[in-house]
Design a protein around this motif. Sequence first.
Motif, short mmCIF file in Angstrom:
data_model
loop_
_atom_site.label_atom_id
_atom_site.label_comp_id
_atom_site.label_asym_id
_atom_site.label_seq_id
_atom_site.Cartn_x
_atom_site.Cartn_y
_atom_site.Cartn_z
N ALA B 36 0.84 -1.21 0.00
CA ALA B 36 0.00 0.00 0.00
C ALA B 36 0.87 1.25 0.00
N THR B 40 0.73 3.86 -2.99
CA THR B 40 0.13 5.18 -2.71
C THR B 40 1.17 6.28 -2.62
N LEU B 43 0.54 8.69 -5.77
CA LEU B 43 -0.85 8.84 -6.21
C LEU B 43 -1.00 10.14 -6.98
N THR B 44 -1.84 10.09 -7.98
CA THR B 44 -2.06 11.31 -8.77
C THR B 44 -3.55 11.58 -8.87
N THR B 45 -3.87 12.85 -9.00
CA THR B 45 -5.29 13.21 -9.17
C THR B 45 -5.61 13.49 -10.63
N GLU B 46 -4.62 13.25 -11.49
CA GLU B 46 -4.85 13.45 -12.93
C GLU B 46 -5.75 12.34 -13.48
N HIS B 47 -6.23 12.54 -14.70
CA HIS B 47 -7.06 11.50 -15.32
C HIS B 47 -6.21 10.28 -15.70
N ARG B 49 -3.51 7.69 -14.80
CA ARG B 49 -2.87 7.21 -13.58
C ARG B 49 -2.36 5.78 -13.78
N GLN B 53 -2.49 2.05 -9.13
CA GLN B 53 -3.43 2.99 -8.49
C GLN B 53 -4.86 2.66 -8.91
N LEU B 56 -5.95 -0.35 -6.87
CA LEU B 56 -6.30 0.02 -5.49
C LEU B 56 -7.62 0.77 -5.44
N GLU B 57 -7.79 1.68 -6.38
CA GLU B 57 -9.03 2.47 -6.39
C GLU B 57 -10.25 1.57 -6.63
#
Lengths: 264, 229
Positions: B36, B40, B43-47, B49, B53, B56-57
């Motif tokens: 984990a 993690t 981790l990215t908040t972009e579209h 990935r 990730q 995991l999501e």
Amino acid sequence: MLIDWFTVGAQALNFLILVWLMKRYLYQPVLKAIDAREKRIAAQIADAAAREATATQEKEEFQRKNAEFDKQRADMLNKAADEAKSERQRLIDEARKAADALSAKRDELLRSEVKNLHESIVQRTQEEVFAIARKTLTDLAGVSLEERMTAVFASRLQAMDDAARGRLADALKNSAEPALICSAFELPPEQRTVLQQAINVTFSADVHLRFETAPEIVSGIELSASGQKVAWSIADYLTSLQQGVDELLAKPAAPEKAPDKIPA
Amino acid sequence: MRLSPDEMIFWQHGWFKLNGTIVFTWGIMLLLAVGAKIITRNLTTEHQRSRWQNLLEIIVTAMQQQIKDVGLRHPEKFIGFLGTLFLFMATAALCTVIPGFEPPTGSLSTTAALALCVLIAVPMFGISDQGVGGYLKSYMEPTVIMLPFNIISEVSRTLALAVRLFGNMMSGAMILAILLTITPFLFPILMILLGLLTGMVQAYIFSILAAVYIAAAMSTHEPKAPAKT
């Protein structure tokens, strides 16, 4: 014994530690990332919606302006066409006027030329007639033209009717200035004397005379006083001759048709 | 013949002992925590990935959805406990493919520990949601006569949780061991696959049951559906 209570306690503790670890390293970061992305997507969607709204508004504005522009262009084209039409009409009118003026001027010029030609023909004819008459008289009768003319003028004065003689006599009496004798040639003293005597006899008075030369009368003598005038010249003969010539010139031109008028 | 990894003792000092159950559990904990942490870390908040990730999501959101489906309104509050239960048991079941590995869930001590955790977590969540009085009152519903039966139910379902998981996981390992001695290699492989399936199913059942018990403890606070006309 299947259950070892120490192991139970240890496993419970292990599990609690694992819960903490998973919360710390898995759930929180992943959920945060998901939330952040969802927020970001929501923001992007909102932004896209706002842009779309703006684009729609701009499109409508553009279409409205375009329509307005088309209308203005059509109006301007119509206006320009109208102006061009009126300008064309004005130019045509101007050209017509100019053509008319030119035509009138040309006619005037032509008339003037004809007149001048006419005059020169008359002048020349007078001179020629005068010269022929002079030469004929001299050669055949042995008298000069001027002498004969003076004699004829004197005899005509005496042969005037009473009314005309009376008017001229009044004019000669009332005139403060001497009466004027105009002739185409310089009168010699003998003939002046003849004329003086003839006038004195005719009007029964001593009339003062003044003699002048006027080449335009070609051949002839005039007596004038206070607006009254007695003339004798070859102008009458010439007038008859001119009428004859004019008739002769008019004959071949008569059958010709006038040219068609060009429409405007 | 060894029924439980409890019997595999590496080190002992008095009552303190380091047996196979604890060691394998630590192994699983290490695997999960490090995995984990590594995934993690970036981790990215972009579209766009990474695959890990995404994995995991998918796992986390699927668990959240399951918890929500059971009837718990705020899954993020329970995912720490319920999700870890599932991940631990699922990882233990998956790791049975590793030679020499014995699942700690095949030990009654482990399953009892997990069942005890559920036994304690249920009233804790219940009390945090509706207070001590409110929670205790739920044992006397619909009448006071039901109090002993409710208590018996609470204990027995904990026992059932522990024994069910233990029985399934232990039997899988046991069958495998027996078959290895009497049949050729091909058949135990099929049994391993079957064991994987039952392991995953048991992990799911254990977690869902725990979620249902928690949801039952909090059920009085669920919003009432509007009356249909």
